[in-house]
Structures are given as structure tokens and as C-alpha cells.
Design an enzyme around this catalytic site. Structure first.
Site, PDB file in Angstrom:
ATOM      1  N   ALA A   1       0.817  -1.212   0.000  1.00 15.76           N
ATOM      2  CA  ALA A   1       0.000   0.000   0.000  1.00 15.76           C
ATOM      3  C   ALA A   1       0.854   1.267   0.000  1.00 15.76           C
ATOM      4  O   ALA A   1       0.444   2.293  -0.539  1.00 15.76           O
ATOM      5  CB  ALA A   1      -0.940   0.000   1.204  1.00 15.76           C
ATOM      6  N   THR A   2       2.038   1.216   0.591  1.00 17.59           N
ATOM      7  CA  THR A   2       2.916   2.396   0.570  1.00 17.59           C
ATOM      8  C   THR A   2       3.277   2.752  -0.869  1.00 17.59           C
ATOM      9  O   THR A   2       3.187   3.916  -1.271  1.00 17.59           O
ATOM     10  CB  THR A   2       4.198   2.149   1.397  1.00 17.59           C
ATOM     11  OG1 THR A   2       3.833   2.044   2.778  1.00 17.59           O
ATOM     12  CG2 THR A   2       5.204   3.281   1.228  1.00 17.59           C
TER      13      THR A   2
ATOM     14  N   ASN B   1      -6.067   4.204  10.342  1.00 17.65           N
ATOM     15  CA  ASN B   1      -5.374   3.049  10.915  1.00 17.65           C
ATOM     16  C   ASN B   1      -5.182   3.135  12.426  1.00 17.65           C
ATOM     17  O   ASN B   1      -4.997   2.122  13.085  1.00 17.65           O
ATOM     18  CB  ASN B   1      -4.007   2.866  10.237  1.00 17.65           C
ATOM     19  CG  ASN B   1      -3.230   4.160  10.144  1.00 17.65           C
ATOM     20  OD1 ASN B   1      -3.702   5.133   9.568  1.00 17.65           O
ATOM     21  ND2 ASN B   1      -2.049   4.192  10.721  1.00 17.65           N
TER      22      ASN B   1
ATOM     23  N   GLN C   1      -6.961  -0.110   5.390  1.00 17.52           N
ATOM     24  CA  GLN C   1      -7.592  -0.633   6.609  1.00 17.52           C
ATOM     25  C   GLN C   1      -9.063  -0.984   6.417  1.00 17.52           C
ATOM     26  O   GLN C   1      -9.678  -1.535   7.327  1.00 17.52           O
ATOM     27  CB  GLN C   1      -7.472   0.394   7.747  1.00 17.52           C
ATOM     28  CG  GLN C   1      -6.054   0.632   8.217  1.00 17.52           C
ATOM     29  CD  GLN C   1      -5.462  -0.540   8.986  1.00 17.52           C
ATOM     30  OE1 GLN C   1      -6.152  -1.481   9.359  1.00 17.52           O
ATOM     31  NE2 GLN C   1      -4.169  -0.485   9.222  1.00 17.52           N
TER      32      GLN C   1
ATOM     33  N   SER D   1      -3.694  -3.356   0.314  1.00 16.62           N
ATOM     34  CA  SER D   1      -2.555  -4.097   0.847  1.00 16.62           C
ATOM     35  C   SER D   1      -2.918  -5.571   0.943  1.00 16.62           C
ATOM     36  O   SER D   1      -4.096  -5.922   1.035  1.00 16.62           O
ATOM     37  CB  SER D   1      -2.224  -3.546   2.239  1.00 16.62           C
ATOM     38  OG  SER D   1      -1.335  -4.412   2.894  1.00 16.62           O
TER      39      SER D   1
ATOM     40  N   CYS E   1       4.069   2.084  12.168  1.00 19.00           N
ATOM     41  CA  CYS E   1       5.043   2.825  11.373  1.00 19.00           C
ATOM     42  C   CYS E   1       5.642   3.976  12.161  1.00 19.00           C
ATOM     43  O   CYS E   1       6.702   4.472  11.840  1.00 19.00           O
ATOM     44  CB  CYS E   1       4.375   3.370  10.122  1.00 19.00           C
ATOM     45  SG  CYS E   1       3.564   2.066   9.210  1.00 19.00           S
TER      46      CYS E   1
END
Length: 404
Positions: free
Chosen positions: A75-76, A155, A183, A203, A328
Site C-alpha cells: 500500500a505504501t 489506521n 484498513q 494491501s 510505522c
């Protein structure tokens, strides 16, 4: 019941055994190990077919056309590709982007990078419950606004933004709308055939698939163009070069297939467990719910316990895998930027814990958690001079502390 209890499903999930078993069939010599871009022999064709099946499984969960799904490393990367890709392609139309202060770092830091490259970004502050005020969003829209990026589910606090209405607002003005759905996918219904969303990030590892694989939805009608950020062999219709990791893609596809079948009953079960957890701790003194239970994802509960240090609480709860802030950012001792954006003071933000539940969470584990939290809070407050002063009616905000 095994200790420690895992209550950090929003950080990552274990791979479902059904997914792991499927992935194993795409690794070794007697499996389907070929390169899907190899067009000249059966090994390549079989790998390509496996990728096509996974693409279908993912698109079916979210109501998309399989041709609109682009595989990425997670997803990043999807957030980076969507935001930089759209900004670069449409910069002749304008250089203004709108996002919110509570987005994931993958969105915020991408926007910061674009600011360094000459784009202008408006960061909207949410309301106290974490929801974006749509009137503020509308007021921020300008003639040179080319992109809005507002997530579906947060998130850290689990609040759900109204992506349907935001999509309508953007479409009416010809603004591209990107949603980080990391999410929410598999937890809330998403139908991209109905939503006016142009780009959406997914993701694998948040819904029992492997890490290192994700996807970006890129709308075909009306067609959205993005500039590739990774150059090479022109894979994924030129949007994302690189040999496709078939075993990971198959794993993500299988995870999405399973969650599509089980989502409705599983989310009702998780909502029940989350409510059970909140009902078990909400009568503790000076406890605050962060976010919004009504407009919240069914699996996330973020709570602040005043006059208790977040780090000491996490140590006291060593039998629970929980987090303060997101994975993160939890490596830093800074209080959560999401909670600060809600207008919360640093002390309260520091005492927040995120419980996120998942497929393997049981009622027994929740009851154990309630008991442990109640005992730990009581013990830590007994040790706290601040709690004692609070109980004596001292206004702690009026005290001038000496700085050493």
C-alpha cells in the site's frame, strides 16, 4: 489460550493457512514457478493465468474491472504511485492537492515530497471525532486543485470517512480522488462500480495475505492517467514495471477471495468483540474513547487512559500485543500525530492504546484483556503522584512545573 495475545491486527495479520498453502504451489520446480511475462512456453502461460485469477479475485471484492488492478509491492507504493503519478501527469491543469492531517505517513510524506517539487498541499484538520468536515473540504477546493487524497478507515482510531460523498464532490469539479483503503478493504463493503473514486490503494498483509504485495485501482471510465514511478519492462500496462511475484499475488488473491466469503459474519463477530472490550473498560475513571464507535471500523478500538504513561502501560500489558500509535510511527516516542490532530493534549495522546482485533481473536482473549487492563491501570495509578493530585482536586493544568 496462548500468551501473549495478539491485538495488533491493524499493524499486520498472520497469513491464513489456506493462503500459505496456496502460495507454496507457486515457488518450486514442481509448482507453477514461471515468469508471467514469458509468452513462449507453458511455464509462463500458467503463471499468467494464476495472476489473472488473482486479479479477478481482488476486483470482485471491490466491484472493479480486473484491468483496473495494478499490482505493487504494498500500500505504501500504491499511495506513492497514485499521488505522485496523478500529480505528475495532471500538473499542467494545476498544482494544488488536498489531503488530511490524519492520513497515513505514506500519503503525508508523499505530499511533502511533492511540496518540495513545487506543488501546493492543503492539510485539512479533522473534527474532534476524526471525521473530515465536508464543508471545509469544499471550501478548500480551488480551480487549480487536481487531486484529493482522503483515506477510508483511519489506521489508528478506526473512523470511517464518507468516501461516497467526497467522491461526488470531486467528480462534480473534475478533481481526481484517491482513497487509501488499506484498513477498510475486507472489513467494510467497497463497490467501485458505484463509488466516484478514481484511485484506491490496497494491501495484502492487512487481511491475512503475505507482506510485500499490494495493488492500486486505476479507473478506466472515466479514464485516469498516471505517470509511472518505476521504469523497466513496461509490466502492468506500463504503470509499474518489474517481474510479477506470482506466489505473493496468488496469496493476495486467495486472501481477498476468503474475506469476500466471510466478511459479513466476521465483521459482525468483531464488532461484538470490540463492543465487549469497550463495555468492559469504559467505566474506568478518566478513560476516553478516541474516534467514533458509531462511525468506526468494527475491529479497531483506540482508548486513552489519563494519568498513565503510554509506555509504562504497554510494559504492564506485556501479555498483550497492542500499540500506541501505528506500527510505522511507534518506534518514535513522539505522541501520535493523529491524536494531536484531533486536538488532544500530549499527555492524553501519550496514554493512548490501540486494540485491533482480527480473525483469530476469541471472546476468552477479550475477557482476559479487560481484566488485565483494569488491574494494570489501577496499579499504575496507585504509583502516580499526578493521579493522587488529581484525586485531591488539584488542577494540574494550573501548575507551573520546574524545568531542569
Amino acid at each position: 489460550m496462548k500468551l501473549p495475545i495478539y491485538l495488533d491486527y491493524s499493524a499486520t495479520t498472520p497469513v491464513d493457512p489456506r493462503v500459505a498453502e496456496k502460495m507454496m504451489q507457486f515457488l518450486t520446480l514442481d509448482g507453477t514457478f514461471g515468469n508471467p511475462a514469458s509468452r513462449s512456453h507453458r511455464f509462463g502461460w500458467q503463471a499468467e493465468e494464476a495472476v489473472d485469477i488473482a486479479r479477478n479475485q481482488i476486483s470482485e471484492l471491490v466491484g472493479a474491472d480486473p484491468r483496473e488492478i495494478v499490482f505493487t509491492s504494498g500500500a505504501t507504493e500504491s499511495d506513492n504511485l497514485a499521488i505522485k503519478g496523478a500529480a505528475n501527469f495532471y500538473q499542467k491543469k494545476g498544482k494544488h492537492i488536498i489531503t488530511s492531517k490524519t492520513e497515513h505517513k505514506a500519503v503525508l510524506d508523499t505530499c511533502r515530497q511533492l511540496e518540495r517539487e513545487g506543488f501546493e498541499v492543503t492539510y485539512l484538520a479533522p473534527q474532534r471525532n476524526g471525521i473530515i468536515d465536508l464543508n471545509e473540504l469544499e471550501a478548500a477546493m480551488r480551480d487549480d486543485t487536481i487531486l484529493v487524497s482522503i483515506m477510508h478507515v483511519n489506521n489508528e482510531i478506526g473512523v470511517v470517512q464518507d468516501i461516497a460523498t467526497i467522491g461526488e464532490m470531486c467528480r462534480a469539479r473534475g478533481i481526481i480522488y484517491h482513497v487509501d483503503a488499506t484498513q477498510s478493504v475486507g472489513k467494510l463493503p467497497i463497490d467501485l462500480s458505484q463509488l466516484k473514486v478514481d484511485l484506491m490503494s490496497f494491501s495484502g498483509h492487512k487481511i491475512y495475505g503475505p507482506k510485500g504485495i499490494g495493488a492500486l485501482y486505476v479507473r478506466r471510465k472515466p479514464r485516469i492517467r498516471i505517470e509511472a514511478q518505476m521504469h523497466g519492462g513496461g509490466h502492468e500496462r506500463g504503470m509499474r514495471s518489474g517481474t510479477l511475484p506470482v506466489h505473493q499475488i496468488v496469496g493476495m488473491g486467495e486472501a481477498y477471495r476468503i474475506v469476500k466469503e466471510e466478511m459479513e459474519t466476521e465483521m459482525a463477530r468483531l464488532r461484538g468483540l470490540r463492543n465487549r472490550l469497550w463495555n468492559g473498560i469504559k467505566d474506568i475513571e478518566e478513560v476516553y474513547l478516541n474516534g467514533d464507535l458509531e462511525q468506526g471500523a468494527p475491529n479497531i478500538l483506540n482508548v486513552s487512559f489519563n494519568y498513565v504513561e503510554g509506555e509504562s502501560l504497554i510494559m504492564a500489558l506485556k501479555d498483550l500485543a497492542v500499540s500506541s500509535g501505528s506500527a510505522c510511527t511507534s518506534a518514535s516516542l513522539e505522541p501520535s500525530y493523529v491524536l494531536r490532530a484531533l486536538g488532544m493534549n500530549d499527555e492524553l495522546a501519550h496514554s493512548s492504546i490501540r486494540f485491533s482485533l482480527g480473525r483469530f481473536t476469541t471472546e476468552e482473549e477479550i475477557d482476559y484483556t479487560i481484566d488485565l487492563v483494569r488491574k494494570s491501570i489501577g496499579r499504575l495509578r496507585d504509583l502516580s503522584p499526578l493521579w493522587e493530585m488529581y484525586k485531591q482536586g488539584v488542577d494540574l493544568n494550573s501548575i507551573e512545573w520546574a524545568h531542569h
